[in-house]
Scaffold this motif. Structure first.
Motif, PDB file in Angstrom:
ATOM      1  N   ILE A  35       4.539 -14.177   0.592  1.00 23.00           N
ATOM      2  CA  ILE A  35       4.320 -12.692   1.042  1.00 23.00           C
ATOM      3  C   ILE A  35       2.890 -13.267   2.071  1.00 23.00           C
ATOM      4  O   ILE A  35       1.803 -13.415   1.339  1.00 23.00           O
ATOM      5  CB  ILE A  35       3.855 -11.709   0.178  1.00 23.00           C
ATOM      6  CG1 ILE A  35       5.315 -11.256  -0.280  1.00 23.00           C
ATOM      7  CG2 ILE A  35       3.323 -10.485   0.921  1.00 23.00           C
ATOM      8  CD1 ILE A  35       5.218 -10.285  -1.498  1.00 23.00           C
ATOM      9  N   ILE A  58       7.410 -13.516   4.758  1.00 23.29           N
ATOM     10  CA  ILE A  58       7.257 -12.165   5.375  1.00 23.29           C
ATOM     11  C   ILE A  58       5.738 -12.244   5.830  1.00 23.29           C
ATOM     12  O   ILE A  58       4.901 -12.529   5.146  1.00 23.29           O
ATOM     13  CB  ILE A  58       7.722 -11.060   4.927  1.00 23.29           C
ATOM     14  CG1 ILE A  58       7.055 -10.707   3.648  1.00 23.29           C
ATOM     15  CG2 ILE A  58       9.402 -11.157   4.501  1.00 23.29           C
ATOM     16  CD1 ILE A  58       7.200  -9.554   2.774  1.00 23.29           C
ATOM     17  N   ALA A  60       3.169  -9.322   8.002  1.00 21.20           N
ATOM     18  CA  ALA A  60       2.988  -7.776   8.227  1.00 21.20           C
ATOM     19  C   ALA A  60       2.490  -7.888   9.899  1.00 21.20           C
ATOM     20  O   ALA A  60       2.850  -6.731  10.475  1.00 21.20           O
ATOM     21  CB  ALA A  60       1.936  -7.136   7.280  1.00 21.20           C
ATOM     22  N   THR A 222       6.614  -7.515   9.038  1.00 24.49           N
ATOM     23  CA  THR A 222       7.387  -7.140   7.920  1.00 24.49           C
ATOM     24  C   THR A 222       6.563  -7.061   6.837  1.00 24.49           C
ATOM     25  O   THR A 222       5.841  -8.062   6.484  1.00 24.49           O
ATOM     26  CB  THR A 222       8.538  -8.125   7.401  1.00 24.49           C
ATOM     27  OG1 THR A 222       9.421  -8.220   8.475  1.00 24.49           O
ATOM     28  CG2 THR A 222       9.146  -7.515   6.198  1.00 24.49           C
ATOM     29  N   TYR A 223       6.088  -6.005   6.163  1.00 22.39           N
ATOM     30  CA  TYR A 223       5.109  -6.055   4.938  1.00 22.39           C
ATOM     31  C   TYR A 223       5.644  -5.328   3.826  1.00 22.39           C
ATOM     32  O   TYR A 223       6.632  -4.724   3.705  1.00 22.39           O
ATOM     33  CB  TYR A 223       3.938  -5.012   5.562  1.00 22.39           C
ATOM     34  CG  TYR A 223       4.287  -3.567   5.936  1.00 22.39           C
ATOM     35  CD1 TYR A 223       4.638  -2.762   5.091  1.00 22.39           C
ATOM     36  CD2 TYR A 223       4.311  -3.371   7.503  1.00 22.39           C
ATOM     37  CE1 TYR A 223       4.628  -1.288   5.343  1.00 22.39           C
ATOM     38  CE2 TYR A 223       4.779  -1.992   7.671  1.00 22.39           C
ATOM     39  CZ  TYR A 223       4.881  -1.094   6.961  1.00 22.39           C
ATOM     40  OH  TYR A 223       5.277   0.303   7.095  1.00 22.39           O
ATOM     41  N   ALA A 224       5.310  -5.772   2.645  1.00 29.86           N
ATOM     42  CA  ALA A 224       5.669  -5.539   1.399  1.00 29.86           C
ATOM     43  C   ALA A 224       4.932  -4.173   0.817  1.00 29.86           C
ATOM     44  O   ALA A 224       3.736  -4.183   1.085  1.00 29.86           O
ATOM     45  CB  ALA A 224       5.334  -6.553   0.297  1.00 29.86           C
ATOM     46  N   ASN A 225       5.795  -3.416   0.302  1.00 27.30           N
ATOM     47  CA  ASN A 225       5.417  -2.086  -0.151  1.00 27.30           C
ATOM     48  C   ASN A 225       5.127  -2.056  -1.572  1.00 27.30           C
ATOM     49  O   ASN A 225       4.327  -1.541  -2.194  1.00 27.30           O
ATOM     50  CB  ASN A 225       6.305  -0.962   0.372  1.00 27.30           C
ATOM     51  CG  ASN A 225       6.167  -0.643   1.711  1.00 27.30           C
ATOM     52  OD1 ASN A 225       5.169  -0.677   2.264  1.00 27.30           O
ATOM     53  ND2 ASN A 225       7.518  -0.659   2.649  1.00 27.30           N
ATOM     54  N   THR A 239      10.191  -3.758   1.237  1.00 25.84           N
ATOM     55  CA  THR A 239       9.615  -3.727   2.502  1.00 25.84           C
ATOM     56  C   THR A 239       9.869  -3.008   3.644  1.00 25.84           C
ATOM     57  O   THR A 239      10.593  -1.969   3.333  1.00 25.84           O
ATOM     58  CB  THR A 239       9.856  -5.184   3.154  1.00 25.84           C
ATOM     59  OG1 THR A 239      10.908  -5.241   4.138  1.00 25.84           O
ATOM     60  CG2 THR A 239       9.951  -6.411   2.351  1.00 25.84           C
ATOM     61  N   ASN A 240       9.079  -2.719   4.802  1.00 25.86           N
ATOM     62  CA  ASN A 240       9.606  -1.591   5.683  1.00 25.86           C
ATOM     63  C   ASN A 240      10.717  -2.037   6.134  1.00 25.86           C
ATOM     64  O   ASN A 240      11.207  -1.220   7.209  1.00 25.86           O
ATOM     65  CB  ASN A 240       8.256  -1.778   6.554  1.00 25.86           C
ATOM     66  CG  ASN A 240       8.069  -2.884   7.616  1.00 25.86           C
ATOM     67  OD1 ASN A 240       8.198  -4.097   6.774  1.00 25.86           O
ATOM     68  ND2 ASN A 240       7.951  -2.893   8.843  1.00 25.86           N
TER      69      ASN A 240
END
Length: 447
Positions: A35, A58, A60, A222-225, A239-240
């Motif tokens: 990430i 990934i 963001a 692409t970001y981790a939620n 992710t989104n």
């Protein structure tokens, strides 16, 4: 004697040769998910691929590089919006890489000229300049003496020359640590692992780093939620743009992102881990880049540091700026505000940052500032949603978090990034932390 600053945001790097990293495709079920595609994430990803593991990295943002990025559009010349100095040139892998590339000009910093101003007067070689350095080195010596104590420099630094106290504070604290005396630890400062020789890349540090990692596959935007790190003995990252399942996860995002709980963890991490995110905090450090038609500063060389009398009456955060003139002969100069004053100025907006800088310059160089002014731009790292700050250091009393912040969680989550590095606040430190985390993952996967 010139100030040896710890510059903003750099171990061996293997050469990729014919590995063909760009042929590795995105996978929703890799061995490892990384990430963040800053220096730490890119180094970790490449190391894992070299060792035969499938990796999904990934990012963001819409580009790689994180806090090291060169903007070539704003001024028409290279403008590093984040890290600019190629620190610790003797062992910085990016310096070695850049020297081998014909398209890049990487050269050693020349410390033969600097400029010291008192109002509109140049005072190099005077008693007044000597007093500046006496105040500066008294501060360093006091911090070295207190180097085993987890206390703030404000508790120990003497005020030998009050007229130069703010200038020394500005250069030891905000211009170096991105924090004022009251917001970092003497032991953290004293244990900073770096060598003082610095280099520059004429094309920009961001250009150098992007060139080095141009073949590393990264899924952008692409970001981790949410990270479930106990999902059937694997890691589940939401992710989104869908869910990714992996055996292991390397997290390289800033403590600014982590302390604001922008990524949810399930189960919750140990409380000591969260404490470390809040103990190794992000400082503020912003550039105001100004392009002039010509060199207005009366200096004979490029890449010159300027120090000037800053009169803030011993304020907790001095109202001044660090100055780096005529970078690589481009007529672009960097004027940097940092610490809590930099934070407040950033909140006021770009116009306020630029106006402050021009006002300070006019007081020293008069009408030439406006006569030869071409263009200005500023950064806002505190507001940046990918970092929420410039770089990290330990708050007073939080040095113990240095060990905790880089510890893995149940052999599932691994942590990298400049905040976890001995050579923190640097691109080379971030790089080495990525290699360290990748090696930990390899050992875990083998067991």
């Amino acid at each position: 004697m010139k100030i040896n600053r710890r510059k903003f945001v750099t171990g061996a790097i293997a050469t990729f040769g014919s590995l063909g990293l760009s042929t590795y495709a995105y996978s929703s079920n890799p061995d490892v998910i990384v990430i963040g595609a800053g220096a730490a994430g890119l180094a970790a990803t490449s190391h894992l691929i070299e060792n035969g593991y499938s990796v999904t990295c990934i990012e963001a943002n819409n580009r790689i590089g994180g806090r090291v990025y060169t903007d070539n559009e704003t001024f028409g010349v290279p403008y590093d919006i984040g890290a600019h100095w190629v620190q610790s040139g003797r062992y910085n892998p990016y310096k070695k890489y850049g020297q081998k590339e014909e398209s890049l000009d990487v050269y050693a910093e020349q410390e033969t000229e600097w400029l010291v101003m008192d109002g509109n007067k140049k005072i190099n070689g005077t008693k007044a300049e000597d007093e500046l350095w006496e105040q500066y080195y008294a501060g360093e010596q006091a911090m070295n003496k207190a180097g085993s104590k987890d206390i703030s420099p404000s508790e120990v630094i003497p005020n030998l020359h009050p007229e130069w106290f703010d200038t020394a504070h500005l250069n030891i604290g905000p211009y170096s640590m991105a924090k004022d005396y009251g917001h970092f630890s003497c032991i953290d400062w004293n244990n900073y692992a770096a060598e003082s020789t610095d280099w520059h890349c004429k094309q920009g540090y961001g250009t150098l780093v992007a060139h080095r990692w141009k073949n590393v596959p990264v899924k952008l935007n692409t970001y981790a939620n949410k990270i479930n790190w106990d999902y059937l003995d694997n890691v589940k990252v939401e992710t989104n743009d869908g869910t990714i399942f992996a055996k292991k996860c390397i997290i390289t995002v800033s403590t600014g992102v982590l302390s604001l709980d922008k990524i949810k963890f399930y189960p919750l991490l140990p409380s000591s881990k969260y404490d470390s995110f809040h103990g190794i905090t992000m400082g503020i450090y912003n550039h105001v880049g100004i392009l002039f038609e010509k060199n207005i500063f009366g200096t004979k060389k490029n890449d010159v540091y300027m120090y000037y009398k800053t009169s803030s009456r011993g304020a907790a955060s001095p109202k001044g700026m660090g100055s780096f003139l005529n970078a690589s002969g481009s007529n672009l100069s960097y004027f940097d505000t940092a610490g809590e004053f930099g934070r407040e100025l950033e909140k006021e907006g770009s116009d306020a940052q630029i106006d402050f800088t021009l006002s300070e310059l006019r007081s020293m160089f008069g009408s030439d500032v406006d006569k030869y002014f071409v263009k200005a731009a500023s950064t806002a790292w505190g507001k940046n949603p990918f970092t929420y700050g410039a770089y990290a250091s330990a708050e007073p009393g939080a040095y113990h978090s240095r060990k905790i912040i880089k510890e893995s969680i149940e052999d599932q989550l691994f942590f990298a990034g400049e905040a976890t590095a001995e050579e923190y606040a640097s691109v080379s430190g971030a790089h080495r932390s990525g290699i360290r985390a990748a090696k930990e993952v390899v050992e875990s996967l083998k067991s």
